[in-house]
Design a protein around this motif. Structure first.
Motif: not given
Length: 891
Positions: A491-507
């Protein structure tokens, strides 16, 4: 002719694939041989591995040997200290390192003297802050083996820190066991020429010893034989302090600065940063509770007439130090050992929590009768934050009034109805005794090291609750989940980020030493798109809750108990057949720049690594993370990632990086930070290195494995035996929490303050009799504190750029200590001020809490002189009139 200083020693792992108890038995018989060899002059001197924990255990069962040990220590024939346990430097916090050395120094001094050499012969990497930590203990020399990079291959050199501290370093490139060849091999020339490489120094060190190695009673005979075989070298029996005196006369030694984490002379095992995450979370919590709550609350309590319990705090620090011994903190040990380490941590945590709970109760007992709800600020800075507490009330509705009688707004997070009826075998005979257990948040403003009190009263009106919503906001952020997408708005910069958090899983086809991707890996992108999402918007606290399950490959089956898979066949076949349930909670608090997260996973999968990924707008070349007393800037790609085999590295120098409390990526426009409460490993990934990946946990099933994808050759640990470690798969419930924050600038001191705030949470207490089980100590009756509870703010630090490492009582109980440091590589010219409640003398102490100089006398304000880059200072503050209970007792 070069002089070879031959140093008899043992390298004694406190615990490893064997338990501490098994090692204690071996050490008791080993010490009998050591004392015999010294008494019979079969050895001139002997080094007990630079650590006192093994001696501490030994003297508990062999107190009659204390006098003999003291005799040889005072004679400078038996060398002990300076450590309590040998740490793994890359995953140990600064305050824990300091306390470890303090414990080692105290015990060594009690036995006749400490070896002033920073001896860490087997740590998996050398931290950049070690020279200034050593100098803080008047240690001017250090010995280590692992970590020197290809470009800095000197055997002997001066090692400096950013504040200008300097120690003389010996890199025993051939290992602490190099001198075993002197005993077991007649090819003396080959050995001596091997240890003479990469230096022009006249003096060389040759350690003779090894892992739990028995005493070499024939050392003098072997020295005589070796001297007869060579005219280029003179071999003498010696010790490290005298060796360094001789080495210091060399005039051509290079000078290096920074951390040493390269697998040049040996494996470096960067995978220990994430091995056995359960241990790391437990000990991180224990450290924070001890440093950020227990010790400063004891200072506060002393000002309120309550005697400090130094012995309990010392007991906790012993447990912490034992849990951070080399291999122990790294997690590369057997399951039996790991269970021992974990249980010691649990017991210490229970002790620390009990001290906290008692102090909160005792302090409240001296309060004015009108007050019955309290919150405490254990920091040396004023705070404005939300306080969370669970209250017991007879009625469903209640009001809160401040100390001036003004009604205070609060917000209900949860309320449950409780029947406190006396139990009967027949429930129908139980007489209902209903009360309400309500969790609330209330806005707080507290002075440094002070408290606020409220009056809770029954009321007839209900408090307006939070509203259901999948969009939540505070002054800093808006989080919205809509149509399978999470949108973050700054809200300070008015920037939007779509799906900024996710996870990954590897062997993970590695072991407890190293992460190694599966030979036929399948990396899964785990999103929140399919989650069931609920949310609540409040004026004080809002939250989004994501519940779901990810499909992962696994050969794990359940037949009465979990049966571990024998390979990674399903991952190789790209078949995801097992559900892994998760709950992710994102919280926004009013006036708080941190997005709080709580992440719970039911781990049903073996041999894998789960990471949280932050998608940032920063295209990085460098990553940033905190170190024990500073900040490390590291390249996103290791310089030798492509040529490591050609230059003889023992494993791939992966770009996995350690953090103590936070990991960061930033540019000149924005800064993104992960704040951790036990996570110790991160990496910047992606084509543009714009994704900050933090390892939540990884699961493996063996102590060591041979021929890994990124670590060829023999297995680490035991080369000829597979040691199964099913506990290190971390099956079952895993709980993690921390924070995420976006800022315009990278300000390390502010980030450390945020971590501290996350770790402390709320220190609240209610005086009440409805619920005798809010804590186990609530059951015990106590006498009212004889000192009336009054508002006091003993010391306040006004500083933007300094980090407070700890606040505690002075060893003589006459005052209190405040340790602060400059985390950056820039000078802090305007460092700040101490504001004192009463006039005091101020002294500067070293890290062992010994006075260096008096800085001021009888002052109520003290302006801090400029801090050099990375500088650490410990201030002793001694008030002229102080109500310390311990001081009263001594008078």
């Amino acid at each position: 002719m070069q002089k070879v200083h031959v140093i008899a020693h043992t390298h004694w792992d406190f615990e490893w694939y064997f338990t501490r108890q098994q090692a204690r038995v071996q050490f008791a018989y080993h010490m009998a041989e050591v004392l015999q060899a010294l008494a019979d002059n079969q050895l001139d001197s002997y080094l007990l591995d630079g650590q006192l924990a093994i001696v501490d255990d030994y003297l508990q069962t062999n107190p009659d040997k204390r006098a003999a040990m003291m005799r040889f220590v005072k004679a400078r024939r038996l060398f002990i200290g300076p450590w309590y346990t040998q740490i793994d430097e890359m995953v140990t916090s600064g305050e824990a390192i300091v306390r470890n050395l303090q414990l080692g120094h105290k015990l060594a001094a009690d036995l006749g003297g400490v070896m002033k050499v920073g001896y860490l012969p087997d740590s998996f990497g050398q931290g950049q802050d070690m020279p200034k930590i050593y100098q803080g203990f008047d240690i001017t020399a250090t010995v280590f083996w692992r970590g020197m990079p290809h470009e800095k291959n000197a055997r002997y050199f001066y090692w400096t820190a950013s504040d200008g501290s300097k120690v003389l370093a010996a890199n025993i490139k051939n290992g602490y066991y190099a001198g075993v060849d002197l005993i077991e091999n007649d090819d003396t020339a080959a050995l001596l020429h091997r240890i003479a490489t990469d230096t022009q120094a006249h003096d060389l060190a040759l350690p003779v010893g090894g892992d739990q190695r028995a005493v070499d009673f024939n050392l003098k005979d072997r020295l005589q034989y070796a001297n007869q075989q060579t005219s280029d070298f003179e071999l003498v029996e010696d010790n490290y302090p005298d060796f360094f005196k001789a080495l210091a006369t060399s005039s051509d030694l290079p000078t290096y600065q920074g951390e040493f984490i390269d697998p040049s002379a040996s494996k470096i095992h960067r995978g220990i940063y994430s091995s056995r995450a359960d241990l790391k979370h437990l000990y991180d919590r224990l450290e924070h509770l001890t440093v950020d709550v227990v010790e400063p609350m004891m200072v506060i309590a002393a000002h309120q007439g309550i005697e400090a319990q130094d012995g309990m705090v010392a007991h906790i620090w012993r447990a912490i130090a034992r849990g951070q011994a080399h291999d122990s903190s790294g997690g590369c040990n057997s399951d039996a050992t790991n269970q021992d380490i974990y249980q010691r941590g649990v017991e210490a945590l229970q002790l620390a929590e009990s001290v906290r709970d008692y102090l909160l109760s005792k302090l409240a007992s001296g309060a004015p009768a009108s007050l019955n709800v309290f919150f405490w600020n254990p920091t040396v800075r004023p705070v404005h934050q939300n306080g969370e507490i669970t209250l017991a009330t007879r009625g469903k509705h209640f009001s809160l009034k401040d100390e001036n009688g003004e009604v205070v707004t609060y917000e209900i997070l949860k309320q449950v109805k409780v029947d406190n009826a006396v139990l009967r075998r027949d429930p129908a005979q139980e007489k209902p005794d209903v009360y309400y257990r309500t969790t609330i948040v209330v806005p707080l403003t507290m002075k440094a090291m002070d408290w606020v009190g409220f009056t809770l009263e029954e009321a007839s009106q209900c408090v307006t609750g939070r509203q259901p919503s999948t969009t939540i906001s505070n002054a800093y952020y808006t989080l919205t989940f809509d149509k399978g997408q999470l949108v973050l708005v700054d809200r300070r910069t008015k920037q939007s980020f779509v799906n900024p958090i996710h996870f990954d899983d590897g062997g993970d086809e590695g072991d407890t030493y190293d992460y190694s991707p599966a030979f036929q890996d399948w990396l899964l992108d785990l999103t929140l798109a399919e989650a069931e999402v609920t949310g609540q918007q409040g004026k004080l606290v809002s939250e989004l809750v994501f519940r779901g399950q990810w499909q992962l490959p696994s050969d794990l089956v359940f037949r009465g108990q979990w049966q571990l898979p024998s390979d990674l066949a399903q991952r190789a076949a790209k078949k995801a057949s097992v559900e892994m349930p998760y709950v992710l909670v994102l919280k926004l608090a009013a006036d708080d720049p941190v997005i709080h997260f709580e992440f719970t996973v039911e781990n049903t999968v073996c041999d894998h690594r789960l990471r949280l990924i932050l998608k940032t707008p920063v295209q990085a070349q460098t990553s940033f993370a905190d170190t024990p007393f500073g900040i490390a800037a590291r390249p996103v790609i290791d310089p030798h990632l492509k040529d490591w085999r050609a230059i003889g590295y023992h494993e791939e120098p992966t770009a996995l990086r350690p953090l103590i409390h936070f990991a960061n990526t930033h540019d000149d426009k924005t800064s993104w930070t992960f704040l951790g409460l036990g996570e110790k490993e991160f990496q910047l990934i992606g084509d543009q290195f714009d994704q900050l990946a933090v390892t939540m946990f990884r699961g493996v099933g063996y102590l060591g494995r041979p021929d890994l994808k990124r670590r060829p050759g023999d297995a680490s640990g035991l080369q000829t035996k597979y040691v199964s470690t099913p506990d290190s798969q971390l099956l079952g419930t895993r709980q993690m929490q921390g924070g995420i924050c976006l800022d315009a600038d990278f300000v390390p001191a502010e980030l450390q303050r945020r971590v501290q705030s996350l770790a402390i949470g709320s220190l609240g207490y209610q005086t009440q009799t409805l619920d005798r089980f809010t804590t186990p100590l609530q059951y015990f009756p106590i006498n009212t504190n004889q000192t009336n509870l009054v508002h006091q703010s003993p010391v306040q630090l006004v500083s933007r750029d300094l980090v407070v490492s700890s606040v505690s009582e002075t060893p003589d109980h006459a005052g209190y200590l405040v340790r602060v440091y400059n985390p950056t590589d820039a000078t802090v010219a305007t460092a700040g001020d101490f504001i004192l409640e009463v006039a005091a003398s101020i002294r500067q102490l070293n890290l062992n809490h010994e006075t260096k100089q008096t800085l001021a006398t009888d002052v109520t304000t003290f302006k801090l002189p400029a801090f050099k880059p990375g500088e650490i200072r410990t201030y002793g503050i001694y008030p002229r009139h102080i109500s310390l209970a311990s001081k009263k007792e001594s008078l």
